[in-house]
Design a protein around this motif. Sequence first.
Motif, PDB file in Angstrom:
ATOM      1  N   PHE A  54      -1.767  -9.131  -1.133  1.00 52.03           N
ATOM      2  CA  PHE A  54      -1.426  -8.912  -2.440  1.00 52.03           C
ATOM      3  C   PHE A  54      -1.361  -7.409  -2.670  1.00 52.03           C
ATOM      4  CE2 PHE A  54      -2.830  -8.247  -6.832  1.00 52.03           C
ATOM      5  CZ  PHE A  54      -2.040  -8.789  -7.629  1.00 52.03           C
ATOM      6  N   TYR A  55      -0.011  -6.714  -3.287  1.00 54.29           N
ATOM      7  CA  TYR A  55       0.096  -5.502  -3.676  1.00 54.29           C
ATOM      8  C   TYR A  55       0.229  -5.234  -5.238  1.00 54.29           C
ATOM      9  CZ  TYR A  55       0.936  -5.136   1.439  1.00 54.29           C
ATOM     10  OH  TYR A  55       0.816  -5.016   2.762  1.00 54.29           O
ATOM     11  N   GLN A  56      -0.376  -4.428  -5.799  1.00 52.42           N
ATOM     12  CA  GLN A  56      -0.262  -3.976  -7.168  1.00 52.42           C
ATOM     13  C   GLN A  56      -0.320  -2.386  -7.306  1.00 52.42           C
ATOM     14  OE1 GLN A  56      -3.528  -5.428  -9.489  1.00 52.42           O
ATOM     15  NE2 GLN A  56      -3.007  -3.929 -11.094  1.00 52.42           N
ATOM     16  N   ALA A  57       0.651  -2.072  -8.256  1.00 48.48           N
ATOM     17  CA  ALA A  57       0.916  -0.507  -8.404  1.00 48.48           C
ATOM     18  C   ALA A  57       1.534  -0.309  -9.671  1.00 48.48           C
ATOM     19  CB  ALA A  57       1.626   0.004  -7.239  1.00 48.48           C
ATOM     20  N   ALA A  58       1.316   0.904 -10.272  1.00 48.12           N
ATOM     21  CA  ALA A  58       1.906   1.241 -11.590  1.00 48.12           C
ATOM     22  C   ALA A  58       3.439   1.146 -11.213  1.00 48.12           C
ATOM     23  CB  ALA A  58       1.568   2.703 -12.005  1.00 48.12           C
ATOM     24  N   ASP A  59       4.264   0.310 -12.390  1.00 53.23           N
ATOM     25  CA  ASP A  59       5.634  -0.007 -11.805  1.00 53.23           C
ATOM     26  C   ASP A  59       6.515   1.443 -11.741  1.00 53.23           C
ATOM     27  OD1 ASP A  59       8.151  -0.727 -11.578  1.00 53.23           O
ATOM     28  OD2 ASP A  59       8.117  -2.116 -13.429  1.00 53.23           O
TER      29      ASP A  59
END
Length: 125
Positions: A54-59
């Motif tokens: 699972f990856y998450q970052a500021a778009d």
Amino acid sequence: GGVCTTMRGRIGLGLAGPDILPSGFQVAGGRSIKVASLRLVNLAWIEKGRMLSFYQAADPGGEPPQGWRSVEMDGRTFWFGTHDGDGGRAVLWRDAGVLYVIVGDLSESDLLHIALSVKETGPLA
């Protein structure tokens, strides 16, 4: 727990994560990664040699990868494609200025089920 608190501080976003995982998957860890100018968090689970990431970052904006297929579900748009690194399937979506990606050797329906369970844990305190 400790991993989420550490990661939240590194990316400056409320950290999200799936509430639903396929049976048998156990936490393998988490890390903060910098790709070009983008800081992202990677959380991973493993089950008998199969990895779910699972990856998450500021778009950062921009278009989804070329050739990825879009699906409308639950008022959101999800894009499905193949992850170049390991050939696993991937689902990508955006919500409230955040980019999310889940990669794993799972069916598109399983990936979507996991994606729909992702909820942000809240803003930084």
